[in-house]
Design an enzyme around this catalytic site. Structure first.
Site, PDB file in Angstrom:
ATOM      1  N   ASP A 173      -5.558   4.338  -1.871  1.00 16.95           N
ATOM      2  CA  ASP A 173      -5.737   2.992  -1.310  1.00 16.95           C
ATOM      3  C   ASP A 173      -7.129   2.462  -1.675  1.00 16.95           C
ATOM      4  O   ASP A 173      -7.645   2.801  -2.748  1.00 16.95           O
ATOM      5  CB  ASP A 173      -5.528   3.080   0.224  1.00 16.95           C
ATOM      6  CG  ASP A 173      -4.966   1.807   0.819  1.00 16.95           C
ATOM      7  OD1 ASP A 173      -5.637   0.769   0.689  1.00 16.95           O
ATOM      8  OD2 ASP A 173      -3.888   1.839   1.421  1.00 16.95           O
ATOM      9  N   HIS A 176      -8.291  -2.017   4.239  1.00 21.44           N
ATOM     10  CA  HIS A 176      -6.888  -1.610   4.099  1.00 21.44           C
ATOM     11  C   HIS A 176      -6.738  -0.087   4.106  1.00 21.44           C
ATOM     12  O   HIS A 176      -5.909   0.468   4.840  1.00 21.44           O
ATOM     13  CB  HIS A 176      -6.363  -2.209   2.789  1.00 21.44           C
ATOM     14  CG  HIS A 176      -4.883  -2.194   2.632  1.00 21.44           C
ATOM     15  ND1 HIS A 176      -4.223  -1.180   1.964  1.00 21.44           N
ATOM     16  CD2 HIS A 176      -3.927  -3.075   3.019  1.00 21.44           C
ATOM     17  CE1 HIS A 176      -2.925  -1.448   1.944  1.00 21.44           C
ATOM     18  NE2 HIS A 176      -2.718  -2.592   2.579  1.00 21.44           N
ATOM     19  N   ASN A 222       5.866  -6.795   0.521  1.00 21.66           N
ATOM     20  CA  ASN A 222       5.953  -7.849   1.554  1.00 21.66           C
ATOM     21  C   ASN A 222       6.307  -9.198   0.946  1.00 21.66           C
ATOM     22  O   ASN A 222       5.779 -10.215   1.361  1.00 21.66           O
ATOM     23  CB  ASN A 222       4.611  -7.980   2.265  1.00 21.66           C
ATOM     24  CG  ASN A 222       4.063  -6.658   2.715  1.00 21.66           C
ATOM     25  OD1 ASN A 222       4.823  -5.767   3.092  1.00 21.66           O
ATOM     26  ND2 ASN A 222       2.764  -6.506   2.659  1.00 21.66           N
ATOM     27  N   SER A 261       2.699  -1.934   4.061  1.00 22.43           N
ATOM     28  CA  SER A 261       1.527  -1.065   3.900  1.00 22.43           C
ATOM     29  C   SER A 261       1.248  -0.287   5.174  1.00 22.43           C
ATOM     30  O   SER A 261       0.722   0.816   5.132  1.00 22.43           O
ATOM     31  CB  SER A 261       0.286  -1.901   3.583  1.00 22.43           C
ATOM     32  OG  SER A 261       0.280  -2.325   2.261  1.00 22.43           O
TER      33      SER A 261
END
Lengths: 441, 80
Positions: free
Chosen positions: A197, A228, A323, A390
């Site tokens: 990530d 994130h 998404n 996520s």
């Protein structure tokens, strides 16, 4: 990047061009009213292998002024440099973006019927894209919260109470509760979880004393300046009992955490960097490899091969479906790497166990909590509540670490099969939620 | 508009040949090798798009694809 401009009446006119900035497209959409999720432009998808024929037909038959992505360095199209082009063709993915005015003038709208011999597969409206991890809902909730706070500050009694969105129940997040994590006797001890990530806040006070192995693949320090990666790592591997009035948000609280920074602090990366991260995680025999990232691309042979290699080494790659949907109208297909058959694809559900409006469909293997997810965030904020597939992905990865600890035979394909066999059935198509909601052992 | 230049590529190998041998041949076929990833069976680098067919013909190569960028958006941005 496009600069912010003062709102003007010209916005709707400017939106006819492909070189229009996102800000102006949004202003134009707001001016038009109605469905503000659409940009007013159209995406033409060509039939497989028909991109060249499509390009020709746009140019010669339809008379569009066309820009070709291949004319840009690394095919990185700069929309500001498309000038007066009415269409930009992306031959690698067989898609063209056309301006709304030019498409309408030629009768090429989403409602138009397409001739059978046409190189065109479909014509669809282009939608605004929201950052992964943040759904449009949250944006509105954030706005409402701000409005309510101002209202409360003005002295109206009772307004502050209404601002409550998702209270944590009994000291644990709704997501962990839904996955039956609190009653589990497992903690991920002895299991290595790789989170690929934006890195991690290595000085986060709730992770003091935890074992970290870190590596950056993007030329920046592992320290997460985005947020994130700290959030996804928190869900998969966070603490059992954070201090103070903080609910439990972490699942595998005794896991060994492998932080692979494959996305920059701006949130970007390449497939090569992702693959380098997977390579590192397999080399380190991480039983669980969590990837809350996706590219809009068909299944990639490199990811499929990497997934096969991972399974053979006793490692399971778990990835976000993406998404890009706007349900019920638009269900976008899962992106890469989740769409590879050897990689587990995770959809998002909300606290009512409904499919999240943004959650992608098609190749979906399992679902996890992905709306209003509370987890860790870089200092000084420490925590944040955000949404996205996520956020659903590390719920599956965390539960996978518990299953892997429960039985040393549960590795790779066997671990994947266990997660699927024990998932809680949901009353939705498998193309939306796969086997259902992930459950802890 | 910029001219066509080398573009990032992701090459998947079969595992029938040692990956470093395949990488050596890919280099000879016009790939600027960036990474040789043994565990995933991947070679990454950049090459002129017109060289893709030559790269595909190297023994042990299963697939040659352009690199797909990933973007999760900037921190905190509601829309990107």
């Amino acid at each position: 990047m496009a600069k912010k401009k003062t709102p003007t009446k010209k916005a709707s006119v400017a939106a006819q061009r492909l070189s229009t900035s996102t800000d102006d497209l949004l202003l134009a959409a707001l001016e038009r009213g109605g469905d503000t999720s659409k940009t007013g432009r159209y995406l033409i998808t060509f039939k497989e292998g028909a991109a060249e024929a499509g390009l020709q037909s746009l140019q010669s038959q339809k008379g569009f002024r066309v820009a070709d992505a291949r004319d840009f360095e690394n095919q990185a199209v700069s929309f500001e440099q498309t000038g007066d082009a009415e269409a930009v063709v992306f031959p690698e993915i067989g898609v063209a973006l056309v301006s709304g005015e030019a498409a309408t003038a030629r009768g090429m709208t989403a409602e138009a019927t397409i001739a059978e011999d046409s190189p065109v597969h479909s014509i669809d409206p282009e939608y605004f894209v929201f950052a992964a991890g943040i759904s449009p809902n949250d944006y509105l909730k954030g706005f409402l919260r701000a409005a309510q706070t101002i209202y409360a500050d003005l002295g109206e009694p009772g307004a502050a109470e209404q601002a409550e969105v998702t209270p944590a129940v009994a000291g644990v997040t709704w997501g962990l509760s839904a996955c039956k994590v609190p009653p589990s006797s497992f903690n991920g001890s002895g299991i290595k979880v790789a989170v690929l990530d934006t890195g991690f806040d290595l000085g986060h006070p709730e992770f003091v004393g935890r074992s970290f192995v870190t590596n950056s693949f993007v030329g920046q320090p592992v320290q997460d300046l985005h947020g994130h990666g700290t959030h996804t790592t928190g869900t998969a591997c966070g603490p059992q009992a954070p201090a103070g009035p903080i609910p439990r948000y972490g699942i595998g609280f005794r896991t060994q955490i492998f932080v692979g920074k494959v996305l920059t602090n701006a949130g970007g990366g390449t497939q090569a960097q992702s693959l380098a991260g997977i390579n590192w995680a397999i080399a380190n025999r991480c039983q669980v490899i969590s990837m809350s990232l996706r590219a809009i691309a068909p299944p990639q042979p490199s990811y499929t091969a990497a997934g096969t290699a991972a399974l053979a080494a006793g490692c399971l790659i778990i990835a976000a479906a993406g998404n890009d949907s706007h349900r019920p109208g638009l269900i976008a297909p899962a992106g890469a790497p989740a769409n590879s058959p050897t990689i587990m694809s995770v959809a998002a559900i909300d606290s009512a166990l409904n499919v999240a409006i943004f959650s992608n469909g098609g190749k979906v293997d399992i679902a996890g909590p992905g709306v209003n997810v509370f987890s860790s965030w870089p200092r000084p904020t420490l925590h944040n509540t955000i949404s996205g597939t996520s956020m659903a992905t590390p719920h599956v990865s965390g539960c996978a670490s518990l299953w892997a600890q429960s039985n040393p035979a549960l590795r790779g394909t066997a671990l994947r099969a266990k997660l699927i066999a024990t998932a809680k059935h949901l009353p939705f198509p498998a193309s939306d939620v796969g086997a259902g909601l992930v459950q802890a052992p | 508009m910029a001219k066509k230049t080398k573009q990032p590529m992701v090459i998947t190998v079969s595992g029938d040949r040692p990956i470093h041998e395949v990488a050596h041949d890919l280099r000879a076929a016009g790939l600027d090798v960036d990474q040789v990833l043994e565990f995933t069976g991947t070679v990454t680098g950049s090459a002129h798009p017109q060289n893709a067919e030559r790269l595909r013909s190297v023994p042990g190569v299963v697939d040659v694809s352009p690199d797909h960028p990933i973007d999760i958006g900037p921190p905190g941005a509601p829309i990107s």
